[in-house]
Motif scaffolding. Structure first.
Motif, PDB file in Angstrom:
ATOM      1  N   SER A 226       0.834  -1.206   0.000  1.00 18.74           N
ATOM      2  CA  SER A 226       0.000   0.000   0.000  1.00 18.74           C
ATOM      3  C   SER A 226       0.867   1.254   0.000  1.00 18.74           C
ATOM      4  O   SER A 226       2.078   1.205   0.248  1.00 18.74           O
TER       5      SER A 226
ATOM      6  N   GLY B  68      -2.992  -3.455  10.128  1.00 24.36           N
ATOM      7  CA  GLY B  68      -3.175  -3.437   8.689  1.00 24.36           C
ATOM      8  C   GLY B  68      -1.986  -2.873   7.958  1.00 24.36           C
ATOM      9  O   GLY B  68      -0.831  -3.174   8.256  1.00 24.36           O
ATOM     10  N   ASN B  69      -2.280  -2.001   7.005  1.00 21.49           N
ATOM     11  CA  ASN B  69      -1.255  -1.522   6.085  1.00 21.49           C
ATOM     12  C   ASN B  69      -0.153  -0.708   6.759  1.00 21.49           C
ATOM     13  O   ASN B  69       1.007  -0.780   6.358  1.00 21.49           O
TER      14      ASN B  69
ATOM     15  N   SER C  82      -9.806  -0.609   6.979  1.00 22.60           N
ATOM     16  CA  SER C  82      -8.653   0.281   6.831  1.00 22.60           C
ATOM     17  C   SER C  82      -9.078   1.746   6.788  1.00 22.60           C
ATOM     18  O   SER C  82      -8.240   2.642   6.900  1.00 22.60           O
TER      19      SER C  82
ATOM     20  N   CYS D  78     -13.848  -3.309  -6.153  1.00 22.23           N
ATOM     21  CA  CYS D  78     -12.661  -4.159  -6.013  1.00 22.23           C
ATOM     22  C   CYS D  78     -12.726  -5.339  -6.976  1.00 22.23           C
ATOM     23  O   CYS D  78     -11.729  -5.682  -7.633  1.00 22.23           O
TER      24      CYS D  78
ATOM     25  N   VAL E  35      -7.178  -5.283  -4.591  1.00 19.99           N
ATOM     26  CA  VAL E  35      -7.125  -4.209  -3.593  1.00 19.99           C
ATOM     27  C   VAL E  35      -8.235  -4.447  -2.579  1.00 19.99           C
ATOM     28  O   VAL E  35      -9.166  -5.204  -2.815  1.00 19.99           O
ATOM     29  N   GLU E  36      -8.127  -3.778  -1.440  1.00 27.60           N
ATOM     30  CA  GLU E  36      -9.109  -3.983  -0.389  1.00 27.60           C
ATOM     31  C   GLU E  36     -10.252  -2.975  -0.509  1.00 27.60           C
ATOM     32  O   GLU E  36     -10.126  -1.969  -1.235  1.00 27.60           O
TER      33      GLU E  36
ATOM     34  N   CYS F 299      -9.689   0.787  -0.490  1.00 33.28           N
ATOM     35  CA  CYS F 299      -9.263   1.326  -1.778  1.00 33.28           C
ATOM     36  C   CYS F 299     -10.428   1.328  -2.761  1.00 33.28           C
ATOM     37  O   CYS F 299     -10.601   2.253  -3.566  1.00 33.28           O
TER      38      CYS F 299
ATOM     39  N   GLY G 132      -3.736  -2.317  -0.388  1.00 31.91           N
ATOM     40  CA  GLY G 132      -4.245  -3.109   0.714  1.00 31.91           C
ATOM     41  C   GLY G 132      -3.675  -4.503   0.719  1.00 31.91           C
ATOM     42  O   GLY G 132      -4.099  -5.369  -0.037  1.00 31.91           O
TER      43      GLY G 132
ATOM     44  N   THR H 284      -3.748  -6.928   2.923  1.00 24.71           N
ATOM     45  CA  THR H 284      -4.439  -8.048   3.555  1.00 24.71           C
ATOM     46  C   THR H 284      -5.622  -8.556   2.736  1.00 24.71           C
ATOM     47  O   THR H 284      -6.264  -9.541   3.114  1.00 24.71           O
ATOM     48  N   ALA H 285      -5.931  -7.914   1.612  1.00 21.26           N
ATOM     49  CA  ALA H 285      -7.049  -8.354   0.781  1.00 21.26           C
ATOM     50  C   ALA H 285      -6.695  -9.641   0.050  1.00 21.26           C
ATOM     51  O   ALA H 285      -5.561  -9.834  -0.386  1.00 21.26           O
TER      52      ALA H 285
END
Length: 318
Positions: A35, A62-63, A215, A248, A259-260, A263, A290, A292-293
């Protein structure tokens, strides 16, 4: 050597723009940590390391935590990342993969953040996820890259959570002398502390985050981000979780990049027919990323929210 990379600036015809309109994508999802956060956090970590910091301490599941852990590893420093109990197993695994010590504390970011700060020693540098001028200075570099590529957009679209990306982008716009360039700050309903704050005329704190776009889950935006709306043309926009997830899924189909939903909020506005972007010829969308997506998680959310992929979105527009 900078810890982040110069990301691609891509023209995209996937957004079905109106006559004469062009959408450009600043692909921050391709940063090594996943990210845009690596720009500002990497810059802050470099500054703190130069000042003699012996350890990086961050509070984020997260990011931001991933960016801090990545930067610390690259700088040869140990990292401690405090995450709340709600942090996914995938996020914890990614943090551990970066070599960070992961500590789980509290049920919310606020509790994890307070605990992280209580652990600080004299040689530690604390990395806030979004409220630090060093972060904004680092994030501003993405606008320098846009200008260096010869593009002066007519509007910028970005997602806003705590306000770090917004603060950095506005700093970059001002550095280029683009003081009048409109910014559309997009949130999901249930994580819309910025839109609610601007509507109320004061910073409000959400009682809870009721959105899958975690996020964007800052219950209260930074004072700096809130104040920017008084000196720069910023328009808050709120989209639904369904719109964000659908965006997404469509982005994955169109551009082969995952992307998560945080985003996806910005992407959803770019795909919104007849929306406020129709008035602009050159639109810049910050694809913030992102890490973790996953495809499986996006598909599960899509099924839960009754949204699917590009074909479904195209049908709803016709």
């Amino acid at each position: 050597m900078a810890l982040h990379i110069a990301t691609p600036l891509l023209p995209s015809n996937a957004f079905d723009p109106g006559p004469g309109q062009q959408v450009w994508l600043k692909m921050e999802a391709l940063q090594p940590s996943g990210s845009f956060k690596l720009r500002g956090i990497g810059h802050a970590c470099e500054v703190y390391a130069a000042r003699g910091a012996g350890r990086i301490v961050a509070s984020s599941g997260g990011n931001a935590g991933l960016a801090a852990a990545h930067a610390a590893r690259r700088l040869g420093l140990p990292a401690l990342v405090v995450v709340p109990q709600t942090t996914s197993g995938r996020a914890r695994a990614l943090l551990a993969r970066e070599g960070a010590q992961v500590c789980v504390h509290g049920i919310s970011f606020q509790e994890a953040n307070a605990y992280a700060q209580s652990l600080l020693g004299p040689q530690d540098a604390f990395i806030h996820p979004f409220d630090d001028p060093l972060l904004w200075e680092g994030h501003a570099g993405m606008i320098d890259e846009v200008a260096d590529a010869g593009l002066r957009p007519d509007a910028v679209v970005l997602s806003v959570g705590g306000g770090g990306l917004l603060s950095g982008v506005v700093a970059g716009l001002r550095r280029q002398g683009w003081n009048d360039l409109p910014v559309f700050a997009v949130e999901t309903a249930g994580a819309d502390s910025y839109a609610q704050s601007l509507a109320a005329g004061e910073r409000i704190e959400l009682p809870a985050i009721n959105s899958i776009a975690t996020s964007l889950g800052a219950r209260k935006v930074s004072e700096h981000a809130f104040a920017l709306a008084r000196t720069h043309p910023i328009t808050p926009v709120v989209v639904t979780d369904g719109e964000a997830v659908a965006a997404c899924l469509r982005f994955m189909d169109e551009h082969r990049v995952v992307v998560e939903p945080a985003c996806g909020a910005a992407l959803a506005l770019a795909w919104r027919p007849g929306g406020p972007l129709a008035a602009f010829d050159k639109v810049l969308v910050i694809v913030c990323g992102g890490a973790t997506a996953t495809v499986a998680q996006l598909q599960a959310w899509g099924a839960q929210l009754n949204v699917q992929s590009a074909n479904r979105m195209s049908e709803t527009r016709s």
